[in-house]
Write a protein that holds these residues in place. Structure first.
Motif, PDB file in Angstrom:
ATOM      1  N   LEU A 261      15.719 -21.746 -25.642  1.00 52.37           N
ATOM      2  CA  LEU A 261      17.114 -21.886 -25.532  1.00 52.37           C
ATOM      3  C   LEU A 261      17.092 -22.777 -27.210  1.00 52.37           C
ATOM      4  O   LEU A 261      17.294 -23.548 -27.955  1.00 52.37           O
ATOM      5  N   TYR A 262      18.396 -22.014 -27.468  1.00 53.93           N
ATOM      6  CA  TYR A 262      19.583 -22.675 -28.410  1.00 53.93           C
ATOM      7  C   TYR A 262      18.933 -22.805 -29.517  1.00 53.93           C
ATOM      8  O   TYR A 262      18.934 -23.985 -30.292  1.00 53.93           O
ATOM      9  N   LYS A 263      18.491 -21.380 -30.257  1.00 52.31           N
ATOM     10  CA  LYS A 263      17.719 -21.675 -32.114  1.00 52.31           C
ATOM     11  C   LYS A 263      19.153 -22.092 -32.937  1.00 52.31           C
ATOM     12  O   LYS A 263      19.924 -21.289 -32.709  1.00 52.31           O
ATOM     13  N   GLY A 264      18.639 -22.413 -34.084  1.00 52.82           N
ATOM     14  CA  GLY A 264      19.618 -22.900 -34.768  1.00 52.82           C
ATOM     15  C   GLY A 264      20.604 -23.805 -34.932  1.00 52.82           C
ATOM     16  O   GLY A 264      20.106 -24.897 -34.141  1.00 52.82           O
ATOM     17  N   LEU A 265      21.734 -24.256 -34.882  1.00 53.43           N
ATOM     18  CA  LEU A 265      22.572 -25.150 -35.218  1.00 53.43           C
ATOM     19  C   LEU A 265      23.721 -25.237 -33.931  1.00 53.43           C
ATOM     20  O   LEU A 265      23.357 -24.486 -33.085  1.00 53.43           O
ATOM     21  N   ASP A 266      24.065 -26.070 -34.142  1.00 54.37           N
ATOM     22  CA  ASP A 266      24.826 -26.196 -33.266  1.00 54.37           C
ATOM     23  C   ASP A 266      24.866 -26.641 -31.568  1.00 54.37           C
ATOM     24  O   ASP A 266      25.132 -25.883 -30.586  1.00 54.37           O
ATOM     25  N   THR A 267      23.224 -27.200 -31.200  1.00 56.24           N
ATOM     26  CA  THR A 267      22.500 -26.583 -30.162  1.00 56.24           C
ATOM     27  C   THR A 267      23.093 -27.572 -28.926  1.00 56.24           C
ATOM     28  O   THR A 267      23.461 -27.462 -27.689  1.00 56.24           O
ATOM     29  N   HIS A 268      23.831 -28.949 -29.546  1.00 56.92           N
ATOM     30  CA  HIS A 268      24.531 -29.687 -28.077  1.00 56.92           C
ATOM     31  C   HIS A 268      25.617 -29.142 -27.418  1.00 56.92           C
ATOM     32  O   HIS A 268      25.403 -29.035 -26.603  1.00 56.92           O
ATOM     33  N   ARG A 269      26.176 -28.866 -28.441  1.00 62.98           N
ATOM     34  CA  ARG A 269      27.570 -27.999 -27.551  1.00 62.98           C
ATOM     35  C   ARG A 269      27.583 -26.562 -27.081  1.00 62.98           C
ATOM     36  O   ARG A 269      27.582 -26.722 -25.930  1.00 62.98           O
ATOM     37  N   ARG A 270      25.895 -26.260 -27.474  1.00 63.10           N
ATOM     38  CA  ARG A 270      26.280 -24.897 -27.561  1.00 63.10           C
ATOM     39  C   ARG A 270      25.427 -25.011 -25.043  1.00 63.10           C
ATOM     40  O   ARG A 270      25.859 -24.609 -24.469  1.00 63.10           O
ATOM     41  N   ALA A 271      24.508 -26.408 -25.387  1.00 65.67           N
ATOM     42  CA  ALA A 271      23.679 -26.670 -23.849  1.00 65.67           C
ATOM     43  C   ALA A 271      24.978 -27.399 -22.658  1.00 65.67           C
ATOM     44  O   ALA A 271      25.356 -26.918 -21.988  1.00 65.67           O
ATOM     45  N   LEU A 272      26.345 -27.787 -23.703  1.00 63.58           N
ATOM     46  CA  LEU A 272      27.531 -28.029 -21.705  1.00 63.58           C
ATOM     47  C   LEU A 272      28.206 -26.783 -22.279  1.00 63.58           C
ATOM     48  O   LEU A 272      28.319 -27.103 -20.749  1.00 63.58           O
TER      49      LEU A 272
ATOM     50  N   ARG B 180      12.875 -33.485 -22.485  1.00 68.58           N
ATOM     51  CA  ARG B 180      13.883 -33.510 -21.570  1.00 68.58           C
ATOM     52  C   ARG B 180      14.849 -34.506 -21.375  1.00 68.58           C
ATOM     53  O   ARG B 180      14.584 -35.482 -21.350  1.00 68.58           O
ATOM     54  N   VAL B 181      16.313 -34.273 -21.906  1.00 62.62           N
ATOM     55  CA  VAL B 181      16.788 -35.084 -21.350  1.00 62.62           C
ATOM     56  C   VAL B 181      18.234 -34.858 -20.540  1.00 62.62           C
ATOM     57  O   VAL B 181      18.904 -33.458 -20.715  1.00 62.62           O
ATOM     58  N   ARG B 182      18.451 -36.077 -19.244  1.00 60.11           N
ATOM     59  CA  ARG B 182      19.519 -35.258 -18.818  1.00 60.11           C
ATOM     60  C   ARG B 182      20.765 -34.902 -19.235  1.00 60.11           C
ATOM     61  O   ARG B 182      20.802 -36.566 -19.588  1.00 60.11           O
ATOM     62  N   ILE B 183      21.961 -34.407 -19.170  1.00 58.17           N
ATOM     63  CA  ILE B 183      23.386 -34.045 -18.876  1.00 58.17           C
ATOM     64  C   ILE B 183      23.946 -34.655 -18.661  1.00 58.17           C
ATOM     65  O   ILE B 183      23.994 -34.411 -16.963  1.00 58.17           O
ATOM     66  N   GLU B 184      24.951 -35.556 -18.802  1.00 55.84           N
ATOM     67  CA  GLU B 184      25.898 -36.737 -17.950  1.00 55.84           C
ATOM     68  C   GLU B 184      26.886 -35.303 -17.859  1.00 55.84           C
ATOM     69  O   GLU B 184      27.814 -34.910 -18.547  1.00 55.84           O
ATOM     70  N   PRO B 185      27.776 -36.191 -16.800  1.00 55.66           N
ATOM     71  CA  PRO B 185      28.824 -35.293 -16.763  1.00 55.66           C
ATOM     72  C   PRO B 185      30.368 -35.934 -17.478  1.00 55.66           C
ATOM     73  O   PRO B 185      30.834 -34.933 -18.046  1.00 55.66           O
ATOM     74  N   ARG B 186      29.810 -36.407 -17.933  1.00 58.06           N
ATOM     75  CA  ARG B 186      31.078 -37.585 -19.334  1.00 58.06           C
ATOM     76  C   ARG B 186      30.562 -37.101 -20.560  1.00 58.06           C
ATOM     77  O   ARG B 186      31.129 -37.828 -21.696  1.00 58.06           O
ATOM     78  N   ASP B 187      29.072 -36.520 -20.586  1.00 58.74           N
ATOM     79  CA  ASP B 187      28.574 -36.186 -22.355  1.00 58.74           C
ATOM     80  C   ASP B 187      29.786 -35.208 -22.697  1.00 58.74           C
ATOM     81  O   ASP B 187      30.589 -34.009 -22.745  1.00 58.74           O
ATOM     82  N   ASP B 188      29.901 -35.613 -24.203  1.00 62.57           N
ATOM     83  CA  ASP B 188      30.010 -34.658 -25.383  1.00 62.57           C
ATOM     84  C   ASP B 188      29.201 -34.010 -25.992  1.00 62.57           C
ATOM     85  O   ASP B 188      27.837 -34.705 -25.655  1.00 62.57           O
ATOM     86  N   PRO B 189      29.160 -33.288 -27.053  1.00 60.22           N
ATOM     87  CA  PRO B 189      27.818 -33.456 -28.212  1.00 60.22           C
ATOM     88  C   PRO B 189      27.491 -34.294 -28.965  1.00 60.22           C
ATOM     89  O   PRO B 189      26.168 -34.308 -28.969  1.00 60.22           O
ATOM     90  N   GLU B 190      28.893 -35.401 -28.825  1.00 60.04           N
ATOM     91  CA  GLU B 190      28.221 -36.439 -29.963  1.00 60.04           C
ATOM     92  C   GLU B 190      27.474 -37.191 -29.059  1.00 60.04           C
ATOM     93  O   GLU B 190      25.966 -37.950 -29.323  1.00 60.04           O
ATOM     94  N   THR B 191      28.057 -37.253 -28.219  1.00 53.53           N
ATOM     95  CA  THR B 191      27.259 -38.314 -27.234  1.00 53.53           C
ATOM     96  C   THR B 191      25.513 -38.186 -27.091  1.00 53.53           C
ATOM     97  O   THR B 191      23.925 -38.577 -26.177  1.00 53.53           O
ATOM     98  N   LEU B 192      25.876 -36.496 -26.221  1.00 59.21           N
ATOM     99  CA  LEU B 192      24.306 -35.967 -25.627  1.00 59.21           C
ATOM    100  C   LEU B 192      23.814 -36.055 -27.597  1.00 59.21           C
ATOM    101  O   LEU B 192      22.316 -36.140 -27.244  1.00 59.21           O
ATOM    102  N   ALA B 193      23.619 -35.775 -28.849  1.00 60.57           N
ATOM    103  CA  ALA B 193      22.930 -36.074 -29.357  1.00 60.57           C
ATOM    104  C   ALA B 193      22.959 -37.156 -30.399  1.00 60.57           C
ATOM    105  O   ALA B 193      21.693 -36.710 -30.365  1.00 60.57           O
ATOM    106  N   ALA B 194      23.221 -38.129 -29.748  1.00 58.35           N
ATOM    107  CA  ALA B 194      22.833 -39.351 -29.785  1.00 58.35           C
ATOM    108  C   ALA B 194      21.207 -39.904 -28.358  1.00 58.35           C
ATOM    109  O   ALA B 194      20.239 -40.615 -28.993  1.00 58.35           O
ATOM    110  N   ARG B 195      21.043 -39.551 -28.038  1.00 61.45           N
ATOM    111  CA  ARG B 195      20.314 -39.270 -26.112  1.00 61.45           C
ATOM    112  C   ARG B 195      19.063 -38.545 -26.862  1.00 61.45           C
ATOM    113  O   ARG B 195      17.918 -38.987 -27.054  1.00 61.45           O
ATOM    114  N   VAL B 196      19.334 -37.251 -27.517  1.00 64.18           N
ATOM    115  CA  VAL B 196      18.350 -36.222 -28.081  1.00 64.18           C
ATOM    116  C   VAL B 196      17.890 -37.223 -28.686  1.00 64.18           C
ATOM    117  O   VAL B 196      15.919 -36.769 -29.104  1.00 64.18           O
TER     118      VAL B 196
END
Length: 204
Positions: free
Chosen positions: A117-128, A156-172
């Motif tokens: 999944l999500y090769k290349g850039l902008d992976t967190h936004r694409r997952a959201l 694996r990192v669970r995506i939380e309801p309030r995640d945005d690309p920045e918060t998700l990126a930090a946990r990943v």
């Protein structure tokens, strides 16, 4: 120890994964030693971090060279330091096909998605945007195809309801810091075993 696999880390930025790889020896006896930290960005913060760890560094800007010429320079540095494995850690530069072929099976990369999944850039936004339940990271062997080599390990990192690309990126990124050192260690341990078996074999 001289039997450790000689690893070069290539980076372009702040070097947080370098720090995780270098600090791993505090909790384990890894099969690798970092013998060089290189960058295509001479002002990269990761080089400062490397020097604090007492690691040899090398940097050269790619801006005045074509891809093949620059990679020839990288290759020369790898060979002069007797590097056996290259670990990409936020290295934001595509490698030339000739370089990848020269180091086939010996370049690892950490990528911030659950490949394929999500090769290349902008992976967190694409997952959201896809509404995925999990994001994560993968350590894979680098091939000529972008983010397409064999996957060695994932977290694996669970995506939380309030995640945005920045918060998700930090946990990943936290997951990357746990996954990459262990996976590099396992990879180098297997490589060392194969190397030692070859040396000990008849005619080796």
């Amino acid at each position: 120890m001289t039997d450790k696999v000689r690893v070069a880390v290539l980076l372009s930025g702040r070097g947080s994964n370098l720090e995780a790889l270098a600090e791993y020896k505090r909790i384990a006896d890894p099969a690798y030693e970092i013998v060089l930290v290189g960058s295509n960005v001479p002002e990269a913060r990761g080089l400062v971090l490397a020097r604090r760890f007492g690691l040899p560094t090398w940097a050269e800007s790619h801006k005045d060279m074509d891809r093949a010429e620059f990679d020839e320079s990288v290759d020369k540095q790898m060979r002069s330091h007797q590097v056996e494995v290259i670990a990409l850690a936020g290295y934001m530069r595509l490698l030339s096909a000739d370089f990848v072929r020269a180091w086939e099976g010996r370049i690892l990369n950490i990528h911030p998605s659950l490949l394929p999944l999500y090769k290349g850039l902008d992976t967190h936004r694409r997952a959201l945007l896809a509404g995925d339940e999990y994001a994560g990271c993968s350590v894979h062997v680098v091939t000529e195809e972008l983010d397409d080599g064999p996957v060695l390990a994932q977290a694996r990192v669970r995506i939380e309801p309030r995640d945005d690309p920045e918060t998700l990126a930090a946990r990943v990124l936290e997951a990357e810091h746990q996954l990459y050192p262990r996976t590099l260690d396992d990879f180098c341990r297997a490589l060392r075993l194969a190397r030692d078996s070859s040396v000990g074999a008849p005619g080796g």
